[in-house]
Design a protein around this motif. Structure first.
Motif, short mmCIF file in Angstrom:
data_model
loop_
_atom_site.label_atom_id
_atom_site.label_comp_id
_atom_site.label_asym_id
_atom_site.label_seq_id
_atom_site.Cartn_x
_atom_site.Cartn_y
_atom_site.Cartn_z
N ASP A 187 58.26 11.22 67.39
CA ASP A 187 57.69 11.48 65.90
C ASP A 187 55.91 11.52 65.62
OD1 ASP A 187 56.84 9.08 67.78
OD2 ASP A 187 56.14 7.84 65.72
N VAL A 188 55.36 12.17 66.53
CA VAL A 188 53.97 12.73 66.80
C VAL A 188 54.06 13.36 68.32
CG1 VAL A 188 52.57 10.32 65.56
CG2 VAL A 188 53.56 10.48 68.60
N ALA A 189 54.96 13.91 69.16
CA ALA A 189 55.39 14.88 69.90
C ALA A 189 53.89 14.68 70.97
CB ALA A 189 54.54 16.49 68.75
N VAL A 190 54.03 13.46 71.18
CA VAL A 190 53.59 13.30 72.66
C VAL A 190 54.34 12.93 73.82
CG1 VAL A 190 51.64 11.65 73.36
CG2 VAL A 190 50.89 12.95 71.13
N SER A 241 70.05 14.95 83.39
CA SER A 241 68.79 15.20 82.95
C SER A 241 67.83 16.12 82.01
CB SER A 241 67.91 16.13 84.50
OG SER A 241 66.44 16.44 83.86
N HIS A 242 67.17 15.75 81.07
CA HIS A 242 66.92 15.66 79.59
C HIS A 242 65.00 16.42 79.68
CE1 HIS A 242 70.69 15.06 78.43
NE2 HIS A 242 70.67 13.59 78.65
N ARG A 243 65.00 17.51 79.98
CA ARG A 243 63.77 18.15 79.11
C ARG A 243 63.05 18.01 78.21
NH1 ARG A 243 62.85 23.46 83.74
NH2 ARG A 243 60.78 23.00 82.56
N THR A 244 62.80 16.98 77.98
CA THR A 244 62.28 16.93 76.18
C THR A 244 60.36 17.12 76.14
OG1 THR A 244 62.31 13.81 76.88
CG2 THR A 244 63.84 14.34 76.01
N LEU A 245 59.55 17.08 76.80
CA LEU A 245 58.54 17.38 76.39
C LEU A 245 58.48 18.49 75.59
CD1 LEU A 245 55.76 19.57 77.22
CD2 LEU A 245 55.70 17.04 76.86
N ALA A 246 57.94 18.09 74.27
CA ALA A 246 57.91 19.05 73.16
C ALA A 246 56.04 18.49 72.64
CB ALA A 246 58.41 19.05 71.96
N LEU A 247 55.33 19.86 72.27
CA LEU A 247 53.66 19.44 72.24
C LEU A 247 54.04 20.17 70.64
CD1 LEU A 247 51.57 19.47 75.11
CD2 LEU A 247 53.24 17.51 74.34
N PRO A 248 52.94 20.18 69.64
CA PRO A 248 52.58 21.02 68.38
C PRO A 248 52.46 22.14 69.22
CG PRO A 248 51.54 18.51 68.62
CD PRO A 248 52.05 19.13 69.97
N ALA A 249 52.47 23.56 68.46
CA ALA A 249 52.75 24.13 68.30
C ALA A 249 50.80 24.97 68.66
CB ALA A 249 53.29 25.27 66.86
N GLU A 250 50.52 24.12 67.77
CA GLU A 250 49.34 24.40 68.08
C GLU A 250 48.72 24.37 69.02
OE1 GLU A 250 48.75 21.05 65.40
OE2 GLU A 250 49.97 22.89 65.47
N VAL A 259 44.00 15.23 81.98
CA VAL A 259 43.71 15.19 80.13
C VAL A 259 44.87 15.87 79.46
CG1 VAL A 259 41.02 15.96 80.70
CG2 VAL A 259 43.31 17.70 80.24
N ARG A 260 45.73 15.31 80.12
CA ARG A 260 47.16 14.95 79.14
C ARG A 260 47.16 14.79 77.48
NH1 ARG A 260 47.48 11.01 81.97
NH2 ARG A 260 48.60 9.16 81.53
N TYR A 261 47.97 15.67 76.98
CA TYR A 261 47.84 15.56 75.63
C TYR A 261 48.08 13.87 75.43
CZ TYR A 261 48.56 16.52 70.04
OH TYR A 261 48.97 16.35 68.99
N ARG A 262 47.27 13.76 74.49
CA ARG A 262 47.68 12.53 73.71
C ARG A 262 47.33 12.35 72.00
NH1 ARG A 262 44.86 11.42 77.85
NH2 ARG A 262 45.05 9.63 79.80
N ALA A 263 46.79 13.89 71.02
CA ALA A 263 47.26 13.99 69.00
C ALA A 263 45.09 14.00 69.54
CB ALA A 263 48.39 12.76 69.08
N GLY A 264 44.59 13.56 70.11
CA GLY A 264 43.17 13.23 70.02
C GLY A 264 42.86 12.07 70.50
N GLY A 265 43.33 10.51 69.63
CA GLY A 265 42.92 9.57 70.94
C GLY A 265 44.44 8.36 69.69
N THR A 266 44.07 7.49 70.59
CA THR A 266 44.72 5.68 70.42
C THR A 266 44.45 4.77 70.28
OG1 THR A 266 44.93 5.70 72.89
CG2 THR A 266 46.39 6.88 72.62
N LEU A 267 45.82 3.97 69.54
CA LEU A 267 45.47 2.32 69.26
C LEU A 267 46.29 1.22 69.78
CD1 LEU A 267 43.63 0.11 68.38
CD2 LEU A 267 44.67 0.85 65.49
N ARG A 268 46.10 1.16 71.26
CA ARG A 268 47.04 0.65 71.51
C ARG A 268 47.53 -0.86 71.04
NH1 ARG A 268 48.47 2.00 77.09
NH2 ARG A 268 50.65 2.04 76.53
#
Length: 450
Positions: A397-400, A119-128, A174-183
């Protein structure tokens, strides 16, 4: 080690952590726990007593050597081997850490297996974003009935210490998406024979808080367009999602290339079938769950240690072909990675008099990222009908932290749908994409249709 994991999970499953409390804001004492004994997103910072789940130490923030976006995410755990494999021969040994859905899949498909890794708890979001959670969460409340939020700004975790099931579900929505996505992604519709067809889609989503001029009472804007096959190409769906769904219902439009018209589409909600999924998915199962929660009574069962799909870098490898991902009856399980993690369990039961094809739904939410990682869906007879699984991925690369794909198995039809795969698409997904309100207007939908 395996027996220790199961015993630990059985004890942990008895914990409810105040799940039946009424709605209440975070108090000062609870808020002070964020970043101390709790992570900034509300998870328990410590590992479990048996050591099968580690402590959270900030997540995966280092980009592995050799990472190239066009090749997909480099696997930081590529050298690891499975600790054990759950199969039809030993499933009883792990029953305490498996959902009913996984047990049903193993029972119905003898070749189905689950390779379990460290198990690896990899979740990392930006400090802000951590600061935003601590600042906003003490003020957010649900509207009566739970179909919206008040005093919500832009935090990705409005309820880091959930008091009921709906608070936990809003964290997922509403979980973090860095504001928006293009997929750019595909849905793979797999028949019982193992043959499949691919539906290719381009999708944009912008959180209203990230736009300079959002309309009142908006949570996000969403637009997708089917680009293939030719029989479906040009089909577009536009959604304006309200923040308070009591005050205002979802606004949706669709462009039908055959009719060459933009029409209001109130049916893009609840249990109506998603047009591009060949009857295998309802509209409110997109992203595992979305939309108004008013048809169900929601209960927070508690937190539990379970085996869930996690850190699926191998599955995201862009050298893979879709024919290598799908198999007869189920996905290629050698590509799916499972780990022990703590999850919140939420159960939704259809209200008396309400109509929906799913009479009961049980959700499993990762305590770190708030992704719904697994879901069991029951029909009106109380029988398990469909099993959904999300393949989580820390996009370092984007902390998402956002799934690389998800899969839905229909146990009765013996078909399944793999959604969101990007392996053969023209470009990887973009998180932090900046849209504008003009792109999400019905008139823009009409122009792009032409």
């Amino acid at each position: 080690m395996n027996n220790t994991l199961v015993r630990s999970a059985m004890l942990f499953g008895l914990m409810t952590l105040g799940c039946n409390l009424a709605h209440a804001k975070l108090n000062a004492e609870e808020t002070a726990r964020l970043g101390k004994d709790l992570t900034p997103t509300g998870a328990e910072k410590a590992g479990n007593a048996s050591g099968t789940i580690p402590a959270w130490e900030g997540g995966l923030t280092t980009i592995p050597a050799g990472y190239k976006p066009e090749a997909g995410y480099a696997d930081p755990f590529a050298s690891e081997k499975p600790l054990f494999t759950v199969t039809s021969a030993n499933v009883g040994q792990y029953a305490a850490v498996l959902s009913d859905g996984y047990k049903a899949l193993i029972k119905q498909y003898p070749g189905y297996k689950m390779n379990v890794y460290p198990s690896h708890r990899t979740l990392a979001l930006p400090a802000e974003e951590y600061s935003r959670i601590a600042k906003e969460a003490p003020n957010v409340e649900l509207v009566p009935g739970g179909a919206g939020m008040v005093n919500y700004g832009s935090t990705s975790v409005p309820f880091p210490i959930p008091k009921d099931g709906l608070e936990a579900m809003w964290n997922h929505i509403v979980r973090y998406r860095a504001g928006g996505t293009l997929r750019y992604y595909s849905q793979l519709i797999v028949q019982s024979s193992g043959s499949f067809s691919a539906v290719h889609t381009e999708a944009r989503q912008a959180m209203a808080s990230g736009l300079s001029n959002p309309e009142p009472n908006r949570l996000f804007y969403y637009l997708d367009m089917v680009t293939g096959p030719e029989s479906l190409a040009g089909l577009q769906t536009l959604v304006h999602e309200p923040l308070d769904q009591v005050k205002e219902g979802r606004l949706a439009w669709q462009y039908n290339p055959g009719q060459r018209r933009v029409l209001r589409a109130p049916e893009v909600a609840y249990d109506t079938p998603e047009l591009s999924a060949d009857g295998l998915r309802t509209n409110d199962s997109v992203d595992m769950y979305n939309g108004a929660p008013d048809k169900y009574d929601w209960k927070l069962i508690g937190k539990k240690e379970m085996l869930v799909s996690y850190n699926n870098y191998k599955l995201n490898d862009r050298s893979l072909k879709y024919s290598q991902i799908v198999g007869k009856e189920h996905m290629n399980q050698d590509l799916v990675r499972y780990e022990p993690h703590r999850v919140w369990v939420v159960e939704a039961t259809l209200k008396p008099g309400a109509r929906h094809i799913y009479a009961k739904r049980r959700f499993y939410l990762d305590e770190d990222s708030w992704n719904i990682v697994q879901e069991d869906l029951y029909d009106g007879r109380g029988e398990l009908w469909r099993v959904l699984e999300a393949h989580t991925l820390q996009r370092y690369d984007v902390a998402v932290n956002f799934p690389s794909s998800d899969v839905g198995y229909d146990l009765q039809a013996r078909r399944y749908l793999v959604n969101g795969v990007e392996n053969e698409e023209k470009a990887p997904s973009q998180f932090g994409w900046k849209g504008n309100l003009r792109e999400f207007s019905p008139s823009a939908l009409r122009r792009s249709g032409r």
